[in-house]
Design an enzyme around this catalytic site. Sequence first.
Site, mmCIF file in Angstrom:
data_model
loop_
_atom_site.group_PDB
_atom_site.id
_atom_site.type_symbol
_atom_site.label_atom_id
_atom_site.label_comp_id
_atom_site.label_asym_id
_atom_site.label_seq_id
_atom_site.Cartn_x
_atom_site.Cartn_y
_atom_site.Cartn_z
ATOM 1 N N CYS A 114 1.144 -1.248 0.165
ATOM 2 C CA CYS A 114 0.061 -0.054 0.222
ATOM 3 C C CYS A 114 0.849 1.262 -0.115
ATOM 4 O O CYS A 114 1.973 1.149 -0.247
ATOM 5 C CB CYS A 114 -0.778 -0.057 1.181
ATOM 6 S SG CYS A 114 -2.205 1.085 0.831
ATOM 7 N N ASP B 245 -3.181 1.180 10.215
ATOM 8 C CA ASP B 245 -4.243 1.929 10.437
ATOM 9 C C ASP B 245 -4.718 2.015 11.623
ATOM 10 O O ASP B 245 -5.246 2.909 12.241
ATOM 11 C CB ASP B 245 -5.417 1.398 9.445
ATOM 12 C CG ASP B 245 -4.892 1.906 7.991
ATOM 13 O OD1 ASP B 245 -5.671 2.806 7.565
ATOM 14 O OD2 ASP B 245 -4.200 1.070 7.181
HETATM 15 P P1 RI2 Z 1 0.002 6.513 6.811
HETATM 16 C C1 RI2 Z 1 -3.582 3.512 4.529
HETATM 17 O O1 RI2 Z 1 -4.822 3.320 4.545
HETATM 18 C C2 RI2 Z 1 -2.767 2.013 4.282
HETATM 19 O O2 RI2 Z 1 -3.425 0.995 4.859
HETATM 20 C C3 RI2 Z 1 -1.601 2.591 5.187
HETATM 21 O O3 RI2 Z 1 -0.797 1.510 5.650
HETATM 22 C C4 RI2 Z 1 -2.145 3.218 6.287
HETATM 23 O O4 RI2 Z 1 -3.310 3.958 5.787
HETATM 24 C C5 RI2 Z 1 -1.211 4.207 6.896
HETATM 25 O O5 RI2 Z 1 -0.752 5.347 6.205
HETATM 26 P P2 RI2 Z 1 -5.880 3.950 3.079
HETATM 27 O O6 RI2 Z 1 -6.382 5.225 3.973
HETATM 28 O O7 RI2 Z 1 -0.572 7.348 7.870
HETATM 29 O O8 RI2 Z 1 -5.314 3.896 1.930
HETATM 30 O O9 RI2 Z 1 1.425 5.943 7.337
HETATM 31 O O10 RI2 Z 1 -7.194 2.972 3.010
HETATM 32 O O11 RI2 Z 1 0.100 7.373 5.582
#
Ligand code: RI2
Length: 326
Positions: free
Chosen positions: A133, A202
């Site tokens: 991701c 998350d």
């Molecule tokens: P940062 C994202 O979720 C991913 O799962 C990623 O690992 C997590 O947020 C943490 O992101 P999504 O919003 O706070 O894309 O490290 O569903 O940027």
Amino acid sequence: MSVPPKVLEIAEAIRTMRVRGAGRIARAAVEALMEAAKQSKAKTVDQLVEELDRCAEILLATRPTAVSLPNGVRYVMSRVLSTAESSTDVEEVREAAVKAAEAFIRESKTAVKRIGEIGARMISDGETIMTHCQSSAVFEVLRRVVESGKSVRVIATETRPLYQGRLTAKLLSEVGIPVTVIVDGAARYMMPDVDRVLVGADAVAANGALVNKIGTSMIALAAYEARVPFFTAAETYKLSPETMLGELILIEERSPYEVIPEEMLKSMKGVSVRNPSFDVTPPEYIDGIITERGVVPPHGVVSLLYEVFGWMKADTLLRYQTYYRR
Ligand code: RI2
């Protein structure tokens, strides 16, 4: 009671993932509360609290899994509520909201930077790192690694269904890191080439389990099998205080049309789609959690939770949960 358009706009951006990433959505929600406090025409403290509560309710209902969002809301609202308990001055409560929001945004950005510094020290020159991701905390670690003169290679999963792995690849290549993109299903096949797995978070539960983008737990399993260390980079506002009370973290299920286009799916009689956005990696598969306060093993999360959220009153904790269960 009217909700400022800016709050609705931010809520919609979070819901539709125009603003995404656990840290970013928390900062966006807090910014929305700050705007609401600034724009409020409330004449009494009770009115102002009621308005901010309504905004919090809207923001908490946008996405259920990333605990950073309710933790950001709690950070602001706990200060609003405690000021409101001892003051009848609307301006004082408004100022408490604005100051708290500014402090949360500042502290969360500092936390990401600090994680970058701490994480970068752990990574040796020449490592190949697999990530999944797109995570700003992971990006900051990798950016700091190259800044410190070490070289790394990254294997990035494409991350179906929304392909955030492509964004990761683009961002890393812009800071000079060579990246190989793989389909999610190739993670186990590629694991022998990997020195370390590093993903974002998350939410992290009291038992040290990690909730992160769907597919993370399969990667952790493959890493465990191949004895490749598995780390997550998580600011402490991604620790879930309600899991200390036995609450479970809700896993978001998104639209089936992210997986198969609507028209195609409708033409396929008897076919349905499930689209869970996150999964749970058990603590046994995690070697360490890189936070701004240092690296902790999964069983260290519970003490960190007390250290970080020990001050929070139980009613504030339960009042501002996702989906706003009162
Ligand atoms: P940062 C994202 O979720 C991913 O799962 C990623 O690992 C997590 O947020 C943490 O992101 P999504 O919003 O706070 O894309 O490290 O569903 O940027």
